[in-house]
Motif scaffolding. Structure first.
Motif, short mmCIF file in Angstrom:
data_model
loop_
_atom_site.label_atom_id
_atom_site.label_comp_id
_atom_site.label_asym_id
_atom_site.label_seq_id
_atom_site.Cartn_x
_atom_site.Cartn_y
_atom_site.Cartn_z
N MET A 1 -35.25 -7.13 -29.84
CA MET A 1 -33.92 -6.94 -29.25
C MET A 1 -33.81 -5.53 -28.70
O MET A 1 -34.15 -4.57 -29.36
CB MET A 1 -32.84 -7.17 -30.33
N GLY A 2 -33.34 -5.40 -27.46
CA GLY A 2 -33.25 -4.10 -26.83
C GLY A 2 -32.14 -3.25 -27.41
O GLY A 2 -31.24 -3.75 -28.09
N THR A 3 -32.20 -1.94 -27.09
CA THR A 3 -31.19 -1.01 -27.60
C THR A 3 -29.80 -1.39 -27.14
O THR A 3 -28.84 -1.37 -27.92
CB THR A 3 -31.53 0.42 -27.11
N THR A 4 -29.66 -1.75 -25.87
CA THR A 4 -28.34 -2.09 -25.32
C THR A 4 -27.77 -3.33 -25.99
O THR A 4 -26.60 -3.38 -26.36
CB THR A 4 -28.43 -2.31 -23.81
N ARG A 24 -22.90 1.33 -40.71
CA ARG A 24 -24.14 1.40 -39.92
C ARG A 24 -23.92 2.19 -38.64
O ARG A 24 -24.76 3.01 -38.23
CB ARG A 24 -24.61 -0.03 -39.59
N ALA A 25 -22.79 1.97 -37.99
CA ALA A 25 -22.50 2.66 -36.73
C ALA A 25 -22.39 4.16 -36.94
O ALA A 25 -22.87 4.95 -36.12
CB ALA A 25 -21.21 2.10 -36.12
N ILE A 26 -21.76 4.58 -38.02
CA ILE A 26 -21.63 6.02 -38.28
C ILE A 26 -23.01 6.63 -38.55
O ILE A 26 -23.31 7.75 -38.13
CB ILE A 26 -20.65 6.29 -39.43
N ALA A 35 -29.53 5.29 -29.00
CA ALA A 35 -28.75 4.18 -29.56
C ALA A 35 -27.31 4.62 -29.81
O ALA A 35 -26.37 3.84 -29.62
CB ALA A 35 -29.39 3.69 -30.85
N SER A 36 -27.14 5.86 -30.22
CA SER A 36 -25.80 6.40 -30.45
C SER A 36 -24.99 6.40 -29.16
O SER A 36 -23.83 6.00 -29.13
CB SER A 36 -25.89 7.83 -31.01
N ALA A 37 -25.61 6.85 -28.07
CA ALA A 37 -24.92 6.91 -26.79
C ALA A 37 -24.51 5.52 -26.32
O ALA A 37 -23.39 5.31 -25.83
CB ALA A 37 -25.80 7.58 -25.74
#
Length: 335
Positions: A1-4, A24-26, A35-37
């Motif tokens: 699975m890609g980053t986007t 997980r997002a934090i 990945a953060s961006a």
């Protein structure tokens, strides 16, 4: 699975309020990776609804206990709350020395409260660099209020004014820290002053000292004047008055909120540009060339301004008919 694709899937879970996805997002935004961006770009259009409360002040002022009590009051009023507690960095793991498991235990089982500790990772100003992105995650997850508690570095804790909608400066009597706070820029960022541990001797003197400093500052008619409140966070005394003061500030000048958020946007953009510029320097100039330039500055064979200009010129893209130094290319323009 890609980053986007992965970022899109995680973003959808955050928007639905999934607590595991928020955690997980934090973690991802703390890494400040590509990945953060991607993740922030997915969440950002859904933000701007949460009200950000900054709590800052010298070490030992009782900020964590005050935040705990403040959270209880906000929950009683029906608000959902996210807390970002910025702690010192462990020299061994790079993580927060104090964790969310050892603070604010009374809210651990409350689904309406999300608590996350973040390490400063050596960042000055009392905040982790990814703090603003963490607030975006909490905002997107549907939290009404996000409280940001700084690490407690004293006079350097001025970044909070660039991050929060309202800044609360917490002082404590009898330690001398309140005097330092009055001398520093921290005095100028407060929207609300709190003298915590007000049962201690010297609380009235500390409050009077703050009042005396405020009296020296000229204010226009109708301008917000920071109130000075006394609290005992361990018992909850004075905390309802603090909640009331926050709400009064929020209603006082709605246009000020817009100005602060614009200033916050500008600061964050400049911060990201600076970080990405240095990342580009690392890649295109390289560590060896950069170190060589530092050695030349140290040896006084090159001055810092010339060195900076040289690095910038190495990065500047060439345009037709122009060299990196701004002059015409040989053999062009009629030569």
């Amino acid at each position: 699975m890609g980053t986007t694709t992965a970022a899109s899937d995680l973003a959808e879970r955050v928007l639905s309020g999934d607590v595991r996805a928020v955690a997980r997002a934090i973690s991802i935004v703390e890494d400040e990776s590509d990945a953060s961006a991607h993740l922030v770009s997915r969440l950002f259009p859904h933000t701007g609804k949460a009200y950000l409360i900054g709590v800052t002040g010298p070490p030992g002022a009782g900020k964590s206990t005050l935040v705990d009590r403040l959270t209880g009051q906000l929950r009683e009023a029906g608000h959902t709350v996210g807390i970002v507690a910025v702690d010192p960095t462990s020299p061994f793991t790079g993580g927060a020395i104090l964790g969310d498991r050892v603070r604010m235990q009374s809210h651990a089982a409350d689904a309406g409260v999300f608590i996350r500790s973040m390490a400063t990772r050596g960042n000055l100003g009392g905040l982790a660099r990814a703090t603003s992105d963490a607030t975006i995650v909490l905002d997107a997850s549907g939290r009404d209020i996000v409280i940001i508690e700084t690490v407690g570095v004293g006079q350097d804790e001025v970044d909070i004014v660039r991050t929060a909608d309202v800044s609360i400066v917490v002082l404590v009597p009898g330690t001398g820290d309140e005097v330092q706070a009055l001398k520093a820029g921290i005095m100028e960022i407060a929207d609300i002053f709190v003298v915590n541990k007000a049962d201690r001797e010297g609380a009235d003197r500390t409050a009077a000292g703050v009042e005396g400093m405020l009296s020296l500052v000229a204010s226009a008619p109708g301008e917000w004047r920071p109130p000075i409140l006394k609290t005992e966070a361990t018992t909850g005394v004075g905390v309802p008055a603090l909640v009331d003061a926050i709400e009064r500030f929020r209603r006082h000048a709605p246009e000020q909120l817009g100005r602060r958020r614009r200033a916050r946007s500008e600061f964050r953009l400049r911060e990201l540009l600076a970080a990405r510029f240095m990342a580009r320097v690392d890649v295109e100039v390289g560590p060896a060339a950069f170190t060589a330039m530092v050695e030349k500055i140290t040896a006084r064979t090159v001055d810092p301004y010339s060195a900076a200009r040289d690095i910038i010129e190495r990065l500047a893209p060439e345009t037709p008919g122009r060299s990196r130094t701004g002059g015409p290319h040989p053999g062009r323009n009629g030569d």
